[in-house]
Design a protein around this motif. Sequence first.
Motif, PDB file in Angstrom:
ATOM      1  N   TRP A 249      13.231  73.712  19.410  1.00 19.53           N
ATOM      2  CA  TRP A 249      12.740  74.819  20.224  1.00 19.53           C
ATOM      3  C   TRP A 249      11.440  75.335  19.634  1.00 19.53           C
ATOM      4  O   TRP A 249      11.095  75.032  18.504  1.00 19.53           O
ATOM      5  CB  TRP A 249      13.791  75.914  20.353  1.00 19.53           C
ATOM      6  CG  TRP A 249      14.097  76.687  19.097  1.00 19.53           C
ATOM      7  CD1 TRP A 249      13.596  77.925  18.759  1.00 19.53           C
ATOM      8  CD2 TRP A 249      14.976  76.315  18.023  1.00 19.53           C
ATOM      9  NE1 TRP A 249      14.106  78.338  17.549  1.00 19.53           N
ATOM     10  CE2 TRP A 249      14.969  77.362  17.064  1.00 19.53           C
ATOM     11  CE3 TRP A 249      15.769  75.190  17.761  1.00 19.53           C
ATOM     12  CZ2 TRP A 249      15.696  77.313  15.889  1.00 19.53           C
ATOM     13  CZ3 TRP A 249      16.504  75.154  16.583  1.00 19.53           C
ATOM     14  CH2 TRP A 249      16.469  76.201  15.671  1.00 19.53           C
TER      15      TRP A 249
ATOM     16  N   THR B 237       9.097  78.961  19.156  1.00 19.71           N
ATOM     17  CA  THR B 237       9.130  80.420  19.182  1.00 19.71           C
ATOM     18  C   THR B 237       7.721  80.978  19.317  1.00 19.71           C
ATOM     19  O   THR B 237       6.743  80.314  18.960  1.00 19.71           O
ATOM     20  CB  THR B 237       9.792  80.988  17.911  1.00 19.71           C
ATOM     21  OG1 THR B 237       9.152  80.409  16.754  1.00 19.71           O
ATOM     22  CG2 THR B 237      11.279  80.655  17.868  1.00 19.71           C
TER      23      THR B 237
ATOM     24  N   LYS C 155       6.589  83.610  17.723  1.00 18.27           N
ATOM     25  CA  LYS C 155       6.158  84.026  16.386  1.00 18.27           C
ATOM     26  C   LYS C 155       6.721  83.040  15.371  1.00 18.27           C
ATOM     27  O   LYS C 155       7.791  82.467  15.569  1.00 18.27           O
ATOM     28  CB  LYS C 155       6.690  85.422  16.062  1.00 18.27           C
ATOM     29  CG  LYS C 155       6.152  86.509  16.948  1.00 18.27           C
ATOM     30  CD  LYS C 155       6.759  87.849  16.567  1.00 18.27           C
ATOM     31  CE  LYS C 155       6.267  88.937  17.502  1.00 18.27           C
ATOM     32  NZ  LYS C 155       6.877  90.226  17.213  1.00 18.27           N
ATOM     33  N   GLU C 156       6.019  82.853  14.262  1.00 20.03           N
ATOM     34  CA  GLU C 156       6.545  81.994  13.214  1.00 20.03           C
ATOM     35  C   GLU C 156       7.842  82.591  12.681  1.00 20.03           C
ATOM     36  O   GLU C 156       7.931  83.798  12.445  1.00 20.03           O
ATOM     37  CB  GLU C 156       5.541  81.842  12.071  1.00 20.03           C
ATOM     38  CG  GLU C 156       4.381  80.932  12.406  1.00 20.03           C
ATOM     39  CD  GLU C 156       3.476  80.695  11.215  1.00 20.03           C
ATOM     40  OE1 GLU C 156       3.195  79.520  10.922  1.00 20.03           O
ATOM     41  OE2 GLU C 156       3.080  81.691  10.578  1.00 20.03           O
ATOM     42  N   SER C 157       8.841  81.745  12.523  1.00 14.23           N
ATOM     43  CA  SER C 157      10.130  82.185  11.994  1.00 14.23           C
ATOM     44  C   SER C 157      10.799  81.019  11.282  1.00 14.23           C
ATOM     45  O   SER C 157      10.389  79.873  11.432  1.00 14.23           O
ATOM     46  CB  SER C 157      11.025  82.710  13.128  1.00 14.23           C
ATOM     47  OG  SER C 157      11.287  81.691  14.074  1.00 14.23           O
TER      48      SER C 157
ATOM     49  N   GLY D 239      13.631  78.459  11.037  1.00 15.82           N
ATOM     50  CA  GLY D 239      14.546  77.852  11.997  1.00 15.82           C
ATOM     51  C   GLY D 239      15.802  77.325  11.332  1.00 15.82           C
ATOM     52  O   GLY D 239      15.736  76.559  10.380  1.00 15.82           O
TER      53      GLY D 239
ATOM     54  N   HIS E 130      10.662  74.269  15.854  1.00 13.85           N
ATOM     55  CA  HIS E 130      11.884  74.167  15.054  1.00 13.85           C
ATOM     56  C   HIS E 130      12.626  72.901  15.465  1.00 13.85           C
ATOM     57  O   HIS E 130      12.753  72.595  16.651  1.00 13.85           O
ATOM     58  CB  HIS E 130      12.753  75.405  15.257  1.00 13.85           C
ATOM     59  CG  HIS E 130      11.987  76.669  15.014  1.00 13.85           C
ATOM     60  ND1 HIS E 130      11.708  77.140  13.750  1.00 13.85           N
ATOM     61  CD2 HIS E 130      11.393  77.526  15.873  1.00 13.85           C
ATOM     62  CE1 HIS E 130      11.001  78.246  13.837  1.00 13.85           C
ATOM     63  NE2 HIS E 130      10.784  78.505  15.122  1.00 13.85           N
TER      64      HIS E 130
ATOM     65  N   SER F 234      18.701  80.290  15.293  1.00 14.64           N
ATOM     66  CA  SER F 234      18.310  81.471  14.520  1.00 14.64           C
ATOM     67  C   SER F 234      17.548  82.506  15.327  1.00 14.64           C
ATOM     68  O   SER F 234      17.614  83.688  15.020  1.00 14.64           O
ATOM     69  CB  SER F 234      17.463  81.052  13.313  1.00 14.64           C
ATOM     70  OG  SER F 234      16.333  80.315  13.740  1.00 14.64           O
ATOM     71  N   SER F 235      16.833  82.100  16.358  1.00 12.63           N
ATOM     72  CA  SER F 235      16.016  83.048  17.120  1.00 12.63           C
ATOM     73  C   SER F 235      16.691  83.526  18.399  1.00 12.63           C
ATOM     74  O   SER F 235      16.051  84.107  19.268  1.00 12.63           O
ATOM     75  CB  SER F 235      14.662  82.409  17.449  1.00 12.63           C
ATOM     76  OG  SER F 235      14.856  81.205  18.146  1.00 12.63           O
ATOM     77  N   ASP F 236      17.997  83.301  18.527  1.00 10.44           N
ATOM     78  CA  ASP F 236      18.720  83.647  19.752  1.00 10.44           C
ATOM     79  C   ASP F 236      20.163  83.992  19.389  1.00 10.44           C
ATOM     80  O   ASP F 236      20.756  83.357  18.516  1.00 10.44           O
ATOM     81  CB  ASP F 236      18.680  82.432  20.685  1.00 10.44           C
ATOM     82  CG  ASP F 236      19.202  82.697  22.079  1.00 10.44           C
ATOM     83  OD1 ASP F 236      19.714  83.787  22.353  1.00 10.44           O
ATOM     84  OD2 ASP F 236      19.088  81.770  22.908  1.00 10.44           O
ATOM     85  N   ASP F 237      20.738  84.961  20.043  1.00 13.84           N
ATOM     86  CA  ASP F 237      22.127  85.338  19.773  1.00 13.84           C
ATOM     87  C   ASP F 237      23.130  84.607  20.661  1.00 13.84           C
ATOM     88  O   ASP F 237      24.335  84.775  20.513  1.00 13.84           O
ATOM     89  CB  ASP F 237      22.312  86.851  19.944  1.00 13.84           C
ATOM     90  CG  ASP F 237      21.688  87.633  18.803  1.00 13.84           C
ATOM     91  OD1 ASP F 237      21.640  87.096  17.683  1.00 13.84           O
ATOM     92  OD2 ASP F 237      21.247  88.768  19.042  1.00 13.84           O
TER      93      ASP F 237
END
Length: 189
Positions: free
Chosen positions: A15, A17, A19-21, A23, A52, A70-73
């Motif tokens: 995926w 994102t 913003k940088e995050s 993964g 990611h 990690s970027s989604d619940d």
Amino acid sequence: IQITNISDNSFTVSWITDKESIGFISFGETANLGETVYDDRDQGVGQLRFTHYVSLKTLNPEKVYVYKISSDDKLYQQKTASTLSKTPSLPWSVYGSIRTASGKVPKEALVYLNLGKGTLLSGFTRDGNWLITLTNVGVDIGSEDKMDITVKSSEGTGQFSTNTASGSIPDITLTDISQVSTKYSSAYD
């Protein structure tokens, strides 16, 4: 979110994102999850990225796994494939290089390959280069089979179609990402 490289004991989730995050994926056989896996490009320590690419490995065949990125619940599910009934033929590889419209190497990019039959395969770039081995296809690949290649990056996207008989392909220009060089090789070369 894109699911690729589905086999009897693994699959890949990728995926992009805004913003940088860092993964990673938490997964398990139930919604309780339990295991965590980081981006394939990270070596034990998560790194900030826009793209990611996480592979879940050592799974069981024909089993449904529950996972959360990690970027989604949201909870997602994916079933692994059945074990192949025959040993795949010698592996072919598809590989190439990617440049941005200005001729620079993109910081990172995801590459997707669809042969029109079998599973969707993927890979990621390293220093602008990528490689996808065609071992997870699950069917024989003919010399005239169509290949659709899609590139996704925070710096742009692009697509290219060819067939397996093309061999080496000269640099091409894609929307937002240009100068993509795509080649293939087989064990018979």
